[in-house]
Design an enzyme around this catalytic site. Structure first.
Site, PDB file in Angstrom:
ATOM      1  N   ASN A  41       0.821  -1.206   0.000  1.00 28.95           N
ATOM      2  CA  ASN A  41       0.000   0.000   0.000  1.00 28.95           C
ATOM      3  C   ASN A  41       0.855   1.256   0.000  1.00 28.95           C
ATOM      4  O   ASN A  41       0.588   2.220  -0.736  1.00 28.95           O
ATOM      5  CB  ASN A  41      -0.913   0.020   1.235  1.00 28.95           C
ATOM      6  CG  ASN A  41      -2.059  -0.959   1.158  1.00 28.95           C
ATOM      7  OD1 ASN A  41      -2.324  -1.544   0.110  1.00 28.95           O
ATOM      8  ND2 ASN A  41      -2.760  -1.138   2.259  1.00 28.95           N
ATOM      9  N   ARG A 360     -11.008  -4.250 -13.622  1.00 30.22           N
ATOM     10  CA  ARG A 360      -9.780  -4.993 -13.297  1.00 30.22           C
ATOM     11  C   ARG A 360     -10.067  -6.477 -13.513  1.00 30.22           C
ATOM     12  O   ARG A 360     -10.861  -7.073 -12.789  1.00 30.22           O
ATOM     13  CB  ARG A 360      -9.334  -4.748 -11.852  1.00 30.22           C
ATOM     14  CG  ARG A 360      -8.980  -3.297 -11.548  1.00 30.22           C
ATOM     15  CD  ARG A 360      -8.363  -3.151 -10.162  1.00 30.22           C
ATOM     16  NE  ARG A 360      -8.216  -1.759  -9.783  1.00 30.22           N
ATOM     17  CZ  ARG A 360      -7.204  -0.979 -10.147  1.00 30.22           C
ATOM     18  NH1 ARG A 360      -6.248  -1.478 -10.923  1.00 30.22           N
ATOM     19  NH2 ARG A 360      -7.135   0.277  -9.754  1.00 30.22           N
ATOM     20  N   ARG A 390      -5.522   1.828 -13.103  1.00 28.89           N
ATOM     21  CA  ARG A 390      -4.109   1.938 -12.749  1.00 28.89           C
ATOM     22  C   ARG A 390      -3.493   0.603 -12.358  1.00 28.89           C
ATOM     23  O   ARG A 390      -4.040  -0.133 -11.544  1.00 28.89           O
ATOM     24  CB  ARG A 390      -3.940   2.943 -11.606  1.00 28.89           C
ATOM     25  CG  ARG A 390      -2.483   3.249 -11.285  1.00 28.89           C
ATOM     26  CD  ARG A 390      -2.356   4.113 -10.057  1.00 28.89           C
ATOM     27  NE  ARG A 390      -2.942   5.425 -10.258  1.00 28.89           N
ATOM     28  CZ  ARG A 390      -3.866   5.955  -9.467  1.00 28.89           C
ATOM     29  NH1 ARG A 390      -4.339   5.267  -8.451  1.00 28.89           N
ATOM     30  NH2 ARG A 390      -4.330   7.168  -9.705  1.00 28.89           N
ATOM     31  N   HIS A 420     -16.250   2.586 -14.295  1.00 24.77           N
ATOM     32  CA  HIS A 420     -15.964   1.835 -13.073  1.00 24.77           C
ATOM     33  C   HIS A 420     -17.125   0.908 -12.709  1.00 24.77           C
ATOM     34  O   HIS A 420     -17.053   0.151 -11.744  1.00 24.77           O
ATOM     35  CB  HIS A 420     -15.692   2.837 -11.943  1.00 24.77           C
ATOM     36  CG  HIS A 420     -15.107   2.245 -10.711  1.00 24.77           C
ATOM     37  ND1 HIS A 420     -15.786   2.200  -9.502  1.00 24.77           N
ATOM     38  CD2 HIS A 420     -13.902   1.657 -10.480  1.00 24.77           C
ATOM     39  CE1 HIS A 420     -15.027   1.626  -8.589  1.00 24.77           C
ATOM     40  NE2 HIS A 420     -13.880   1.283  -9.141  1.00 24.77           N
ATOM     41  N   TYR A 449     -12.206 -10.038  -1.292  1.00 26.69           N
ATOM     42  CA  TYR A 449     -12.925  -8.770  -1.182  1.00 26.69           C
ATOM     43  C   TYR A 449     -14.365  -9.049  -0.768  1.00 26.69           C
ATOM     44  O   TYR A 449     -15.022  -9.914  -1.346  1.00 26.69           O
ATOM     45  CB  TYR A 449     -12.955  -8.029  -2.524  1.00 26.69           C
ATOM     46  CG  TYR A 449     -11.664  -7.377  -2.945  1.00 26.69           C
ATOM     47  CD1 TYR A 449     -10.446  -7.721  -2.371  1.00 26.69           C
ATOM     48  CD2 TYR A 449     -11.655  -6.417  -3.951  1.00 26.69           C
ATOM     49  CE1 TYR A 449      -9.265  -7.128  -2.782  1.00 26.69           C
ATOM     50  CE2 TYR A 449     -10.471  -5.807  -4.367  1.00 26.69           C
ATOM     51  CZ  TYR A 449      -9.283  -6.172  -3.780  1.00 26.69           C
ATOM     52  OH  TYR A 449      -8.113  -5.581  -4.186  1.00 26.69           O
TER      53      TYR A 449
END
Length: 658
Positions: A41, A360, A390, A420, A449
């Site tokens: 991170n 992603r 990114r 998104h 997640y």
């Protein structure tokens, strides 16, 4: 101070991650993984956010946009001060974890002196057979132009004659750790130290005085013209290659490096004092993820996905959706049902068309393979591929090429916008089926997640989703959305209206309540509205995992949860005079999500599903084991242990019992 700074708030979140590494109730290997997450991170933070702030600082103040609400120089100083404080505790936590693992017979050697001499022969053989093939030493002198790859780690080797050589540590080819057994003990040797032990073979003519690790973080942002004149894919590929040439954001070096040597290196790299950050003997400690120990005592207990009885064993997911909607909660429930949705659509002869958005993608994507099969089976398949996600640009582009080669229509990015949304639409001749998610269509991240997904054949939802895809595919302007909340099409205004409605209920003496669960809360108008609602009697509960620019108060609290899984779902609850509106979706309440992205939030209408969401939110609000309160000083305050609720475990057990 009206708002917390977003970057300092993010550092507060990353410290909450570090707290898990320091928590003795967490299994040891999981604590080591939290060390790795914290390290990863922080690297990304310096590559992106710090690099941006540094770039702003370099610009003449007269040219800086007056709307900026921070001073770049002061903010950088505050960031470095906070990171320095955190890294002290990070180092202490890591040493404690490593010491505890040694007591369990697992030795992560943090110095060559800790490596048993019994391993000398094995290490020499490993070095000569594998490691030496990838070593590329570069001697440093005034005629040498020193170039360091972004995020790569190196040894700066210091010789007795004060010469310096830069030696790569080839983690792009070899594992960071070598594993060896000595009796009942297992040793994990850093690749860095395998090289250190054999520097005499790399530099046979030299006397080595020391070898010190170094690393350079560079600006990772891609500079893409929003008008996209010319070939967008080519531009992104070119910028990905340039990422390695980005502006320095942080030069990490071993604190034991001699001052003269450091001065020589920073001079060669043309770095300023702002670029230089002291570090330890090893960098890129996200590589701790490579250490896997099969010991139940050291890991979280296995938690198998709970089956959804109404879908389990079904011969047709699509037919099941014609009877009722299905709300899924990952990773507690299996992502297999989502994969089956796509797999069935790819072979069902009645399916004519499939539309999907990707943000992603998994490196090994079953969903993408199903879409390729669908195209090969004669179905019309269209994929909107966001190639500005990114660090996933290359993987997304690789999949886009593969899918295009199979005849799939690929649409890349929109000027000025990121897409998104996490949605998919399957169309038969007389029926449509939709998937709406809070997380990426990515079966790998679905294992770690916490997200929600709705499988539905609701005519109004699928019709409106069809309008979303028509906009993405053709730029067609959709009619006003009645059910969905879609960024760029009134989402921001709708959220404002719903908060205002709760304020009106409160002012009229009716029960009024708002619950917002997001990853990030930054959009200032919405923050002001939440503060206004709270001040006028609306019960406002905020669950914000990461960035939170709202400053909590006695009546407006913010809960933050960090646990085994990454809290990722976005939930918006409005009491609405007992009619209870609940929306799930992809949108955080940030400027970028509401003003510069396409996001889709979807309603939950079924009473049973509403109750599931409300029960999960209740667990999260009362979590006093892994939940903390964000304080007015931006600190993570542990609550008093009253409820003894751990939300993720409570959610798992609740869904298991359903």
């Amino acid at each position: 101070m009206k708002y917390f700074d977003r970057d300092l708030s993010w550092l507060s979140f990353n410290y909450r991650v570090l707290m898990e590494a320091m928590d003795e109730s967490v299994p040891l290997l999981e604590r080591l993984r939290f060390i790795a997450i914290y390290s990863s991170n922080l690297d990304e933070f310096f590559r992106v956010r710090v690099a941006d702030i540094r770039n702003i600082k370099r610009i003449d103040k007269r040219k800086i946009n007056k709307r900026l609400d921070f001073d770049a120089k002061t903010l950088l100083s505050d960031i470095h001060q906070e990171v320095s404080h955190q890294l002290d505790q990070y180092g202490h936590a890591m040493r404690e974890i490593i010491d505890q693992l040694k007591k369990k017979g697992h030795f992560i050697c943090t110095d060559t002196s800790e490596i048993p001499t019994d391993l000398n022969g094995d290490l020499l053989n490993y070095f000569k057979t594998y490691v030496s093939a990838f070593l590329q030493p570069k001697n440093l002198d005034e005629n040498t132009e020193l170039f360091l790859d972004n995020q790569a780690i190196y040894l700066a080797v210091h010789f007795a004659d004060d010469d310096i050589s830069i030696l790569n540590i080839p983690t792009d080819h070899l594992s960071r750790f070598s594993q060896f057994q000595v009796g009942s003990d297992t040793y994990y040797i850093f690749l860095d130290d395998v090289i250190r032990l054999h520097l005499d073979l790399v530099f046979p003519e030299k006397e080595v005085k020391g070898a010190f690790s170094i690393k350079l973080n560079k600006d990772a942002e891609l500079q893409i013209d929003d008008e996209y004149s010319g070939n967008l894919v080519r531009k992104i590929e070119k910028q990905i290659q340039k990422r390695n040439l980005g502006t320095p954001a942080r030069f990490l070096f071993d604190i034991k490096m001699p001052d003269e040597m450091l001065a020589s290196l920073t001079g060669q790299l043309q770095l300023s004092s702002d670029d230089v950050v002291t570090g330890g003997r090893y960098h890129n400690l996200n590589d701790f993820f490579q250490i896997n120990i099969n010991d139940p005592e050291l890991n979280y207990p296995h938690q198998p996905c709970t089956p959804v009885q109404s879908l389990q064993g079904s011969r047709s997911i699509l037919k099941k959706l014609e009877d009722q909607d299905h709300l899924l909660h990952f990773p507690y429930q299996s992502y297999d049902y989502v994969l089956q949705f796509f797999n069935e659509a790819s072979i069902d002869p009645e399916v004519e068309e499939i539309n999907v958005t990707f943000y992603r993608m998994a490196k090994k994507s079953t969903i993408a393979e199903a879409l390729i099969s669908a195209s090969n089976n004669g179905k019309k398949v269209s994929v909107f591929m966001e190639v500005k996600a990114r660090f996933d640009e290359k993987n997304n582009l690789d999949w886009a090429r593969k899918m295009r080669a199979a005849g799939i229509k690929i649409i890349y990015s929109l000027p000025g916008l990121k897409v998104h949304a996490k949605v998919a639409l399957v169309r038969k001749k007389n029926k449509m089926y939709g998937f709406f998610g809070t997380g990426n269509l990515n079966e790998k991240t679905s294992e770690i997640y916490c997200d929600h997904g709705l499988l539905t054949s609701d005519d109004q939802l699928t019709k409106e989703l069809h309008h979303v895809f028509q906009y993405l595919l053709t730029k067609y302007t959709p009619p006003p959305f009645q059910k969905l909340i879609v960024s760029q099409f009134g989402a921001y205004e709708k959220f404002i209206e719903k908060i205002d409605r709760e304020i009106q209920h409160a002012e009229a003496g009716r029960e009024a309540r708002i619950i917002v669960k997001v990853n990030n809360l930054q959009e200032q108008t919405l923050i002001k509205k939440l503060e206004e609602a709270s001040s006028k009697g609306v019960d406002v509960k905020l669950i914000v995992r990461s960035i939170c620019c709202l400053i909590p108060s006695k009546d407006l609290k913010v809960k933050r949860i960090v646990d085994r899984y990454l809290e990722h779902g976005r939930v918006f609850y409005f009491h609405n005079n007992d009619e209870q509106e609940i929306y799930l979706g992809s949108a955080d309440w940030m400027n970028r999500n509401l003003h510069r992205r396409i996001e889709v939030c979807f309603p939950i209408s079924n009473d049973r599903m509403k109750q599931e969401i409300l029960t999960i939110l209740k667990f999260q609000w009362k979590d006093d084991i892994k939940g903390v309160w964000l304080s007015p000083k931006m600190e993570n305050e542990r609550p008093k242990l009253e409820h003894k609720i751990r939300a993720q475990m409570a959610t798992y057990n609740y869904l298991k019992d359903q």
